[in-house]
Design a protein around this motif. Structure first.
Motif, PDB file in Angstrom:
ATOM      1  N   GLU A 366       0.876  -1.323   0.022  1.00  0.00           N
ATOM      2  CA  GLU A 366      -0.202  -0.184   0.093  1.00  0.00           C
ATOM      3  C   GLU A 366       0.961   1.264  -0.066  1.00  0.00           C
ATOM      4  OE1 GLU A 366      -3.522   0.289  -0.195  1.00  0.00           O
ATOM      5  OE2 GLU A 366      -3.232  -1.544  -0.478  1.00  0.00           O
ATOM      6  N   ILE A 367       1.845   1.194   0.969  1.00  0.00           N
ATOM      7  CA  ILE A 367       2.841   2.488   0.742  1.00  0.00           C
ATOM      8  C   ILE A 367       3.621   2.464  -0.264  1.00  0.00           C
ATOM      9  CG2 ILE A 367       4.380   3.863   2.348  1.00  0.00           C
ATOM     10  CD1 ILE A 367       3.437   2.200   4.801  1.00  0.00           C
ATOM     11  N   PHE A 368       4.101   1.554  -0.903  1.00  0.00           N
ATOM     12  CA  PHE A 368       4.719   1.745  -2.145  1.00  0.00           C
ATOM     13  C   PHE A 368       4.202   2.126  -3.321  1.00  0.00           C
ATOM     14  CE2 PHE A 368       8.650  -0.608  -0.607  1.00  0.00           C
ATOM     15  CZ  PHE A 368       9.616  -0.738  -1.746  1.00  0.00           C
ATOM     16  N   ARG A 369       2.794   1.806  -3.517  1.00  0.00           N
ATOM     17  CA  ARG A 369       2.012   2.052  -4.326  1.00  0.00           C
ATOM     18  C   ARG A 369       1.849   3.602  -4.543  1.00  0.00           C
ATOM     19  NH1 ARG A 369      -2.370  -0.303  -3.223  1.00  0.00           N
ATOM     20  NH2 ARG A 369      -2.234  -2.188  -4.353  1.00  0.00           N
ATOM     21  N   THR A 370       1.530   4.144  -2.994  1.00  0.00           N
ATOM     22  CA  THR A 370       1.221   5.619  -2.844  1.00  0.00           C
ATOM     23  C   THR A 370       2.409   6.400  -3.062  1.00  0.00           C
ATOM     24  OG1 THR A 370      -0.423   5.076  -1.279  1.00  0.00           O
ATOM     25  CG2 THR A 370       0.404   7.094  -1.244  1.00  0.00           C
ATOM     26  N   VAL A 371       3.338   5.898  -2.643  1.00  0.00           N
ATOM     27  CA  VAL A 371       4.806   6.937  -2.893  1.00  0.00           C
ATOM     28  C   VAL A 371       4.988   6.771  -4.488  1.00  0.00           C
ATOM     29  CG1 VAL A 371       7.450   6.903  -2.392  1.00  0.00           C
ATOM     30  CG2 VAL A 371       5.662   6.348  -0.473  1.00  0.00           C
ATOM     31  N   GLU A 372       4.994   5.548  -4.963  1.00  0.00           N
ATOM     32  CA  GLU A 372       5.416   5.532  -6.370  1.00  0.00           C
ATOM     33  C   GLU A 372       4.476   6.359  -7.211  1.00  0.00           C
ATOM     34  OE1 GLU A 372       4.738   2.178  -9.799  1.00  0.00           O
ATOM     35  OE2 GLU A 372       5.206   1.275  -7.851  1.00  0.00           O
ATOM     36  N   SER A 376       5.703  10.035  -9.366  1.00  0.00           N
ATOM     37  CA  SER A 376       5.562   9.794 -10.636  1.00  0.00           C
ATOM     38  C   SER A 376       4.857  11.111 -11.101  1.00  0.00           C
ATOM     39  CB  SER A 376       4.685   8.948 -11.285  1.00  0.00           C
ATOM     40  OG  SER A 376       3.158   9.011 -10.673  1.00  0.00           O
ATOM     41  N   LYS A 377       4.285  11.788 -10.121  1.00  0.00           N
ATOM     42  CA  LYS A 377       3.657  13.225 -10.458  1.00  0.00           C
ATOM     43  C   LYS A 377       4.499  14.248  -9.931  1.00  0.00           C
ATOM     44  CE  LYS A 377       0.132  11.245 -12.303  1.00  0.00           C
ATOM     45  NZ  LYS A 377      -0.055  11.394 -13.795  1.00  0.00           N
ATOM     46  N   GLY A 378       5.801  14.157  -9.454  1.00  0.00           N
ATOM     47  CA  GLY A 378       6.526  15.272  -8.923  1.00  0.00           C
ATOM     48  C   GLY A 378       6.416  15.712  -7.585  1.00  0.00           C
ATOM     49  N   VAL A 379       5.868  14.822  -6.771  1.00  0.00           N
ATOM     50  CA  VAL A 379       5.537  15.459  -5.569  1.00  0.00           C
ATOM     51  C   VAL A 379       6.120  14.294  -4.324  1.00  0.00           C
ATOM     52  CG1 VAL A 379       3.738  15.573  -3.670  1.00  0.00           C
ATOM     53  CG2 VAL A 379       3.414  16.356  -6.143  1.00  0.00           C
ATOM     54  N   LEU A 380       6.892  15.066  -3.322  1.00  0.00           N
ATOM     55  CA  LEU A 380       7.591  14.398  -2.400  1.00  0.00           C
ATOM     56  C   LEU A 380       7.007  14.749  -1.025  1.00  0.00           C
ATOM     57  CD1 LEU A 380      11.287  15.226  -3.038  1.00  0.00           C
ATOM     58  CD2 LEU A 380      10.389  12.986  -3.255  1.00  0.00           C
ATOM     59  N   HIS A 381       6.650  13.556  -0.489  1.00  0.00           N
ATOM     60  CA  HIS A 381       5.934  13.739   0.929  1.00  0.00           C
ATOM     61  C   HIS A 381       7.066  14.273   1.951  1.00  0.00           C
ATOM     62  CE1 HIS A 381       4.574  12.753   4.992  1.00  0.00           C
ATOM     63  NE2 HIS A 381       3.388  12.600   4.465  1.00  0.00           N
ATOM     64  N   GLY A 382       8.252  13.860   2.154  1.00  0.00           N
ATOM     65  CA  GLY A 382       9.596  14.418   2.934  1.00  0.00           C
ATOM     66  C   GLY A 382       9.258  14.106   4.256  1.00  0.00           C
ATOM     67  N   ARG A 540      18.226   9.117 -14.404  1.00  0.00           N
ATOM     68  CA  ARG A 540      18.162   9.857 -13.165  1.00  0.00           C
ATOM     69  C   ARG A 540      16.962   9.401 -12.192  1.00  0.00           C
ATOM     70  NH1 ARG A 540      16.696  15.926 -15.182  1.00  0.00           N
ATOM     71  NH2 ARG A 540      18.492  15.385 -16.460  1.00  0.00           N
ATOM     72  N   MET A 541      16.888   9.788 -11.114  1.00  0.00           N
ATOM     73  CA  MET A 541      15.749   9.546  -9.976  1.00  0.00           C
ATOM     74  C   MET A 541      14.657  10.682 -10.667  1.00  0.00           C
ATOM     75  SD  MET A 541      17.602   8.974  -6.304  1.00  0.00           S
ATOM     76  CE  MET A 541      19.096   9.979  -6.603  1.00  0.00           C
ATOM     77  N   PRO A 542      13.468   9.928 -10.353  1.00  0.00           N
ATOM     78  CA  PRO A 542      13.006   8.931  -9.193  1.00  0.00           C
ATOM     79  C   PRO A 542      13.165   7.720  -9.914  1.00  0.00           C
ATOM     80  CG  PRO A 542      11.012   9.880  -9.949  1.00  0.00           C
ATOM     81  CD  PRO A 542      12.101  10.780 -10.689  1.00  0.00           C
ATOM     82  N   VAL A 543      13.423   6.739  -9.154  1.00  0.00           N
ATOM     83  CA  VAL A 543      13.439   5.276  -9.508  1.00  0.00           C
ATOM     84  C   VAL A 543      12.353   4.339  -9.713  1.00  0.00           C
ATOM     85  CG1 VAL A 543      15.896   4.852  -8.998  1.00  0.00           C
ATOM     86  CG2 VAL A 543      14.082   4.578  -7.382  1.00  0.00           C
ATOM     87  N   LEU A 544      11.661   4.893 -10.552  1.00  0.00           N
ATOM     88  CA  LEU A 544      10.234   4.372 -10.480  1.00  0.00           C
ATOM     89  C   LEU A 544      10.008   2.807 -10.986  1.00  0.00           C
ATOM     90  CD1 LEU A 544       8.084   7.441 -12.131  1.00  0.00           C
ATOM     91  CD2 LEU A 544       8.213   6.693  -9.706  1.00  0.00           C
ATOM     92  N   ARG A 545      10.844   2.673 -11.944  1.00  0.00           N
ATOM     93  CA  ARG A 545      10.661   1.222 -12.690  1.00  0.00           C
ATOM     94  C   ARG A 545      11.205   0.022 -11.715  1.00  0.00           C
ATOM     95  NH1 ARG A 545      13.255   1.809 -18.757  1.00  0.00           N
ATOM     96  NH2 ARG A 545      11.418   3.010 -19.573  1.00  0.00           N
ATOM     97  N   SER A 546      12.396   0.639 -10.748  1.00  0.00           N
ATOM     98  CA  SER A 546      12.798  -0.506  -9.943  1.00  0.00           C
ATOM     99  C   SER A 546      11.786  -0.503  -8.489  1.00  0.00           C
ATOM    100  CB  SER A 546      14.092   0.147  -9.082  1.00  0.00           C
ATOM    101  OG  SER A 546      15.189   0.062 -10.219  1.00  0.00           O
TER     102      SER A 546
END
Length: 584
Positions: A366-372, A376-382, A540-546
């Protein structure tokens, strides 16, 4: 300015100095009289000091595109335009910045020297007055207001290295975003006023907590209830009790007198997304010093993801915000089931001391899906950590259309009622909008770091996406081991960076009966993301594929093993029974 008259006598009968000695004027030719030419040479006054720097007229050079100067990052040549707003200084004197029209500064006597004025110097970048800034009047004002300048082309912040939480950086972003905050439904600007009831609300909540949390209505006898009202807003909010106490932003449980108000669908830019329905009971976050940053980040995340994205349900929504000089009131959905940290502590009391792997895998997915999705939309939780992940159990909202009854079989697509279980990320106060920065930006942490910060921050090295990867690794580590993450160096030492540089691993050893290959790869990607950028678009990051690869491996395993032993459904039932018991 004094002028001197100088007269030159030019003898045109003189012979040429270029070797024409043999050629002379004929004696028959009539000799012309000498001609004179008058030139006025200005003389400066005695106290005049000549400039010692190169000067270029700004109006003349604005249309000149030749590269007379190499662009520099320092903000120089302030004297060329002393009336311009300091937030929009030109990077070089030969080219103006493509930013919005500067906002004229107001005098301190007009502003009263408020804290909000310090965060937004000059006129407020939001619509004036107390209109709800999603109404027709506010939208009409936003088209002609001071923030309706020329849209910024490219990133708003062009610095190659900066602190993302710096007040000047955030001010620049909030002043230049399009659409402006004035167009956000639910945003109310009271920047010319002070609310002056924050202390009273805090004292009431503390008194209720001391007298009895179980029955606040009975415990509050003899204490005048704290009722919050806002100008031009029909709802009244009655404070019930304190949900959480932060250093600068306590959170309260409040009753909404008008939950059916018509703002359950908000417009952001060109698209619309369905929001949580307003409820009779909501959460109120009071922020001091006031800032609209968290409201902006949460609305941005929802707008970019849209209503159809599954991860949208896992991000808390900012219903409404009232911004005053002394306080900011942010209204959020109330999730009554506690945090992921509460679930972790449930299993710490068990003989094994840790959560079952199936349940840990479910929450990790669940958390992986949300952070991913956020990345992908250029937002960091921080600020990812277990206590910033609220439980989402049997949520009844516009996001779900399936039956909330759980099936014994877990499905990765959320069918069988599983889409109504998961987590909700909260506390976006340290969120970062990466689209507002240059693609190659590097951040620096100019604050005191802790053990929960990523190694790059603790060691004074540049960072960007690592802040969320390390936070996510910390959450997964708590799910598996029931304790906070500790890392050790896994390289040969030295100061190298990048793929062949510093590498980290967790201090604890994975249990042999766990899915060690999945968890090992999970921590490897999250703790050393720079080693995987070669597999990403643009290198470059983010490492979305990984991240997607790790998540899909988790999903495949959980689908095959969700009914093993007691089963995931039974474990989820235990969690729900515990949180329901704790609420009584």
């Amino acid at each position: 300015m004094y002028k001197v008259l100088i007269t030159f006598d030019i003898d045109v009968t003189s012979r040429s100095l270029a070797g024409d000695a043999e050629e002379a004027f004929s004696e028959d030719e009539e000799m012309e009289p000498p001609r004179t030419r008058t030139i006025f040479i200005p003389l400066p006054p005695e106290d005049y000091e000549p400039p010692t720097r190169p000067y270029r007229d700004a109006a003349t050079m604005a249309n000149n595109r030749l590269p007379f100067m190499t662009p520099i990052t320092e903000r120089t040549e302030y004297s060329m335009d002393v009336d311009m707003d300091r937030a929009y200084q030109f990077k070089t004197p030969s080219k103006r910045d493509d930013r919005a029209t500067p906002i004229e500064e107001a005098s301190d006597s007009e502003s009263g020297g408020s804290p909000l004025r310090e965060f937004f110097p000059g006129e407020s970048p939001f619509a004036k007055g107390r209109e709800p800034l999603g109404s027709k009047a506010a939208k009409a004002l936003s088209k002609t207001g001071p923030n309706r300048g020329v849209p910024v082309k490219g990133p708003i912040v062009k610095e190659a290295q900066c602190s993302p939480i710096d007040d000047n950086i955030r001010r620049t972003i909030l002043t230049n975003i399009q659409p402006p905050l004035a167009a956000y439904p639910g945003f109310y600007d009271h920047h010319n006023q002070r609310y002056e009831r924050g202390g009273e609300i805090r004292r009431f909540a503390k008194a209720v907590s001391r007298l009895g949390k179980a029955n606040p209505d009975r415990a509050g006898l003899g204490i005048a209830p704290a009722v919050i009202r806002f100008a031009n807003c029909q709802s009244r909010y009655t404070v019930k009790r304190e949900l959480g106490a932060g250093a600068f932003a306590p959170v309260y449980l409040v009753e909404n007198s008008d939950p059916d108000q018509d703002d359950d669908r908000v417009m952001m830019g060109k698209g619309a997304f369905a929001a949580y329905q307003r409820a009779a009971v909501e959460a109120l976050k009071m922020e001091s010093p006031p800032t609209p940053w968290e409201f902006y980040i949460m609305r941005t995340a929802h707008a970019r993801l849209g209503p159809q994205h599954r991860a949208t349900a896992s991000i808390s929504l900012a219903h409404e915000m009232h911004l005053y000089q002394d306080e900011a009131f942010l209204f959020l959905p109330y999730h009554p089931h506690g945090t992921l940290l509460d679930v972790i502590n449930i299993f710490r009391a068990e003989p094994s001391g840790v959560m079952d792997e199936q349940l840990a895998m479910f929450f990790a997915i669940e958390i992986f899906r949300t952070v991913e999705a956020l990345h992908s939309k250029g937002v960091l939780h921080g600020d990812l950590k277990p206590d910033n992940c609220l439980l989402r159990l049997d949520a009844k909202s516009a996001f779900f259309s399936s039956d909330h009854g759980l099936s014994s079989k877990w499905h990765a697509d959320g069918s069988g009622g599983w889409d109504s279980r998961g987590v909700v990320l909260i506390d976006f106060g340290r969120g970062i909008d990466m689209k507002a920065f240059a693609p190659d930006v590097e951040f620096v942490a100019d604050w005191k770091t802790t053990a929960q910060d990523c190694p790059e921050m603790r060691e004074g090295r540049p960072w960007t996406w690592q802040i969320d990867y390390y936070g996510l690794a910390g959450v997964v580590h708590c799910l598996l081991f029931g304790k906070y993450l500790e890392t050790v160096r896994a390289d040969q030492g030295g100061l190298g960076l990048g793929r062949g540089g510093r590498r980290y691993r967790i201090r604890e050893s994975l249990k042999r009966y766990w899915q060690t290959d999945i968890w090992a790869d999970c921590f490897e990607v999250l703790l050393n993301p720079a080693s995987f950028v070669a597999h990403e678009d643009g290198g470059r990051m983010p490492v979305l594929r990984s991240m997607r690869s790790i998540r899909e491996r988790m999903e495949a395993w959980l689908e095959d093993n969700c009914e093993r032993g007691a089963g995931l459904k039974a474990m989820m039932g235990r969690v729900e029974a515990f949180v329901n018991k704790s609420r009584r």
